[in-house]
Scaffold this active site. Structure first.
Site, PDB file in Angstrom:
ATOM      1  N   CYS A  89       0.809  -1.223   0.000  1.00 29.08           N
ATOM      2  CA  CYS A  89       0.000   0.000   0.000  1.00 29.08           C
ATOM      3  C   CYS A  89       0.842   1.272   0.000  1.00 29.08           C
ATOM      4  O   CYS A  89       0.347   2.341  -0.341  1.00 29.08           O
ATOM      5  CB  CYS A  89      -0.950   0.007   1.193  1.00 29.08           C
ATOM      6  SG  CYS A  89      -2.201  -1.285   1.138  1.00 29.08           S
ATOM      7  N   GLU A 213     -22.916  10.562   2.305  1.00 22.55           N
ATOM      8  CA  GLU A 213     -23.446  10.941   3.616  1.00 22.55           C
ATOM      9  C   GLU A 213     -23.515   9.701   4.508  1.00 22.55           C
ATOM     10  O   GLU A 213     -24.171   8.715   4.175  1.00 22.55           O
ATOM     11  CB  GLU A 213     -24.838  11.550   3.463  1.00 22.55           C
ATOM     12  CG  GLU A 213     -25.322  12.292   4.682  1.00 22.55           C
ATOM     13  CD  GLU A 213     -24.470  13.510   5.016  1.00 22.55           C
ATOM     14  OE1 GLU A 213     -24.196  13.722   6.216  1.00 22.55           O
ATOM     15  OE2 GLU A 213     -24.061  14.224   4.082  1.00 22.55           O
ATOM     16  N   SER A 237     -11.066   0.747   4.050  1.00 26.46           N
ATOM     17  CA  SER A 237     -10.858   1.550   2.848  1.00 26.46           C
ATOM     18  C   SER A 237     -11.621   0.956   1.681  1.00 26.46           C
ATOM     19  O   SER A 237     -11.874  -0.245   1.617  1.00 26.46           O
ATOM     20  CB  SER A 237      -9.366   1.612   2.516  1.00 26.46           C
ATOM     21  OG  SER A 237      -8.827   0.308   2.386  1.00 26.46           O
ATOM     22  N   HIS A 338      -9.078   3.868  -1.852  1.00 29.00           N
ATOM     23  CA  HIS A 338      -7.689   3.445  -1.677  1.00 29.00           C
ATOM     24  C   HIS A 338      -7.210   2.650  -2.898  1.00 29.00           C
ATOM     25  O   HIS A 338      -7.145   1.427  -2.863  1.00 29.00           O
ATOM     26  CB  HIS A 338      -7.605   2.591  -0.409  1.00 29.00           C
ATOM     27  CG  HIS A 338      -6.250   2.087  -0.053  1.00 29.00           C
ATOM     28  ND1 HIS A 338      -5.075   2.615  -0.555  1.00 29.00           N
ATOM     29  CD2 HIS A 338      -5.866   1.073   0.788  1.00 29.00           C
ATOM     30  CE1 HIS A 338      -4.048   1.964  -0.034  1.00 29.00           C
ATOM     31  NE2 HIS A 338      -4.496   1.015   0.765  1.00 29.00           N
ATOM     32  N   CYS A 368       0.303   2.201   6.658  1.00 25.41           N
ATOM     33  CA  CYS A 368       0.624   0.791   6.862  1.00 25.41           C
ATOM     34  C   CYS A 368       0.761   0.101   5.514  1.00 25.41           C
ATOM     35  O   CYS A 368       0.173   0.520   4.519  1.00 25.41           O
ATOM     36  CB  CYS A 368      -0.439   0.112   7.715  1.00 25.41           C
ATOM     37  SG  CYS A 368      -2.110   0.169   7.020  1.00 25.41           S
TER      38      CYS A 368
END
Length: 383
Positions: A89, A213, A237, A338, A368
């Protein structure tokens, strides 16, 4: 030591899985911010020394060194080589580190760094054939040296984050409260136009597709990713598509090409931690970065820590006690998405623009990464 400067930073909107960017080829997706970076600097593309992109799962449409192919697709000079890297990541952030290190070593003067990921084209996860869980089959099965140290236990982010939740005592209400706030901040940032300067549209897609929302009642109805766990899709994510690019320059390049330094790379480092819990490394990495710089989180005017899961941020915050009003001020990956290989560069782009728009001086980024790793970058905005 020579300085490394950020002279530009742009990104695409982040698309939802099967959303507006899902049919865009990853090469074309990465070419958008790369082309914008070339155009915005006003420097002839042959003057660049290298392009470095992060990308995970370099197979299919993301294979064959996508940094190189995307650069060429963007109209970049054939003389400029490309390198594609995988630090899970953190790949996009590590790409910036490699670019800055090349400049600081004096071996390069002008480098484009960033990342790309089309998770719609190349899915990240699959069913674990051993457990039935959504995750990853143990890639170390049959590796005797690994088994001697860590046994045959499941190694996945989904198990790791639940182990973290147990360790720090977080509840489902804790993680969903955090997730709802991420969406609220992202929606407010878009309404205020905070992202406008960093976005390069891709066709008709002009804004991030993930923020919505928050509805706590609907969150409560979702099934946990792991039986008995506290994390659902709402507190994790989003699976996404996107790309980002930053231009890193030396002082000589700044002078030669009349560029404007927008930020200085003040610090860069990476550190590892337990690969089983996997997602705890930002704690250790941040502490080490602050020790090495003699700084504290109080010195930071903006902080970006990737929201792989809400617990990652909550555990880091529990240990380091930051002012949370400075952390992910415009929402994070829970709301914005992500695109794994690109997120490190996306966070850096947002961090730079946040400092510029708020008048802040120092910003810190950490995230991370698979294998129990984390990068930390501290940038200083230039007046």
């Amino acid at each position: 030591m020579p300085e490394a400067y950020i002279v530009d930073a742009v990104r695409t909107p982040v698309g939802r899985r099967k959303g507006g960017l899902s049919t865009t080829h990853p090469v074309d997706l990465a070419a958008v911010p790369l082309g914008a970076a070339i155009e915005r600097t006003g420097v002839a593309s042959e003057e660049f020394d290298e392009v470095i992109l992060g990308c995970i799962d370099q197979v299919g449409p993301q294979s064959f060194d996508i940094a190189r192919t995307a650069w060429l697709a963007a109209g970049g000079s054939e003389a400029v080589p490309g390198t594609t890297i995988d630090r899970q990541c953190g790949s996009g952030q590590q790409a910036v580190h490699y670019a800055a290190q090349a400049v600081m070593s004096g071996t390069s003067d002008l480098v484009v760094a960033g990342g790309v990921q089309s998770m719609s084209s190349v899915p990240l996860g699959w069913a674990n054939t051993a457990t039935g869980d959504l995750g990853f089959p143990n890639p170390f099965a049959g590796a005797e040296s690994w088994t001697r140290r860590y046994g045959e236990q499941e190694i996945s982010q989904f198990r790791g984050v639940e182990l973290m939740a147990e360790r720090w005592g977080f509840t489902r209400d804790d993680v969903e409260t955090y997730a709802a706030e991420s969406h609220r901040r992202a929606i407010a940032a878009w309404a205020a136009g905070d992202f406008d300067d960093e976005i390069v549209p891709v066709g008709d897609v002009t804004k991030d597709e993930g923020p919505r929302e928050p509805n706590r009642a609907k969150m409560a109805e979702l099934e946990p990713v792991r039986p008995g766990g506290i994390h659902t899709a709402a507190s994790a994510s989003q699976v996404s598509d996107g790309a980002a690019a930053l231009v890193i320059a030396s002082a000589d390049a700044v002078e030669k090409f009349g560029l404007t330094p927008r930020a200085r790379i003040h610090h860069l480092s990476a550190r590892g931690d337990d690969p089983v819990q996997m997602l705890t490394a930002p704690i250790r990495a941040t502490r080490r970065a602050l020790e090495r710089t003699g700084m504290s989180l109080e010195d930071m005017d903006a902080i970006e820590i990737n929201e792989a899961f809400a617990t990652v941020v909550l555990a880091w915050a529990h240990e380091l006690e930051p002012d949370m009003s400075k952390v992910n001020r415009r929402g994070g990956a829970i709301a914005l998405g992500h695109p794994i290989g690109a997120t490190g560069a996306r966070l850096m782009t947002t961090l730079l623009h946040t400092l510029e728009q708020t008048g802040g001086r120092f910003g810190l980024q950490t995230m991370c990464e698979g294998g129990g790793q984390a990068n930390v970058t501290i940038i200083e905005r230039m007046d």
